[in-house]
Design a protein around this motif. Sequence first.
Motif, PDB file in Angstrom:
ATOM      1  N   LEU A 189       5.367  62.416   4.763  1.00  0.00           N
ATOM      2  CA  LEU A 189       5.786  62.571   3.367  1.00  0.00           C
ATOM      3  C   LEU A 189       6.105  64.024   3.007  1.00  0.00           C
ATOM      4  N   GLY A 190       6.065  64.914   3.988  1.00  0.00           N
ATOM      5  CA  GLY A 190       6.390  66.316   3.749  1.00  0.00           C
ATOM      6  C   GLY A 190       5.200  67.226   3.954  1.00  0.00           C
ATOM      7  N   CYS A 191       5.481  68.421   4.432  1.00  0.00           N
ATOM      8  CA  CYS A 191       4.414  69.369   4.759  1.00  0.00           C
ATOM      9  C   CYS A 191       3.957  70.202   3.563  1.00  0.00           C
ATOM     10  N   GLY A 192       4.781  70.330   2.539  1.00  0.00           N
ATOM     11  CA  GLY A 192       4.428  71.152   1.384  1.00  0.00           C
ATOM     12  C   GLY A 192       3.085  70.805   0.777  1.00  0.00           C
ATOM     13  N   PRO A 193       2.809  69.538   0.475  1.00  0.00           N
ATOM     14  CA  PRO A 193       1.511  69.186  -0.100  1.00  0.00           C
ATOM     15  C   PRO A 193       0.340  69.474   0.844  1.00  0.00           C
ATOM     16  N   VAL A 194       0.565  69.343   2.140  1.00  0.00           N
ATOM     17  CA  VAL A 194      -0.495  69.652   3.114  1.00  0.00           C
ATOM     18  C   VAL A 194      -0.820  71.134   3.049  1.00  0.00           C
ATOM     19  N   PHE A 195       0.214  71.980   3.095  1.00  0.00           N
ATOM     20  CA  PHE A 195       0.000  73.421   3.017  1.00  0.00           C
ATOM     21  C   PHE A 195      -0.660  73.810   1.696  1.00  0.00           C
ATOM     22  N   HIS A 196      -0.255  73.165   0.620  1.00  0.00           N
ATOM     23  CA  HIS A 196      -0.840  73.462  -0.691  1.00  0.00           C
ATOM     24  C   HIS A 196      -2.336  73.141  -0.696  1.00  0.00           C
TER      25      HIS A 196
END
Length: 156
Positions: free
Chosen positions: A98-105
């Motif tokens: 679903l995308g890496c942005g939320p994981v990094f956040h």
Amino acid sequence: MLAPHDPAAEFVVTPLAVVAAGAAYPLMREAVPGLDLRAWRRFVRRAASPRQAGRLGILTASRPARRFPCGLLCYHRIADPSLGDMIVASHFAALDPLGCGPVFHALEEALAEIARASGCQAIRAFVPPGESGLIADLLASGHLREGEAFLRKVGG
């Protein structure tokens, strides 16, 4: 009115335990291609040691219903002459459909909590070349561009 949805809330962020080193190894290989499994296990044992608490660690992010982590970062604490104690983060890795942005956040927010709890004044993040998505995520979370990082190997 509904509260805004925080995608980072979909993740559980925990310190990496030694017994989970193997499960996190494929992620770390994303950050450090060619990393030897034995070297990774040695690093995890050192980072997870109670003697290193607050000075060195590895954070993993996972979805609550999943067994394996979908993100990780390594960090260590340093003293800076102008900023005081700070956390230095490196080796970011994330794989999520679903995308890496939320994981990094989620990882960055957990790291900020660790920094505040340990009295650190700042977080410095090292991003490898070509990681424009991670750079955008860090800028969006309040990081400032500081300059360029350089590396010189000195030894075997």
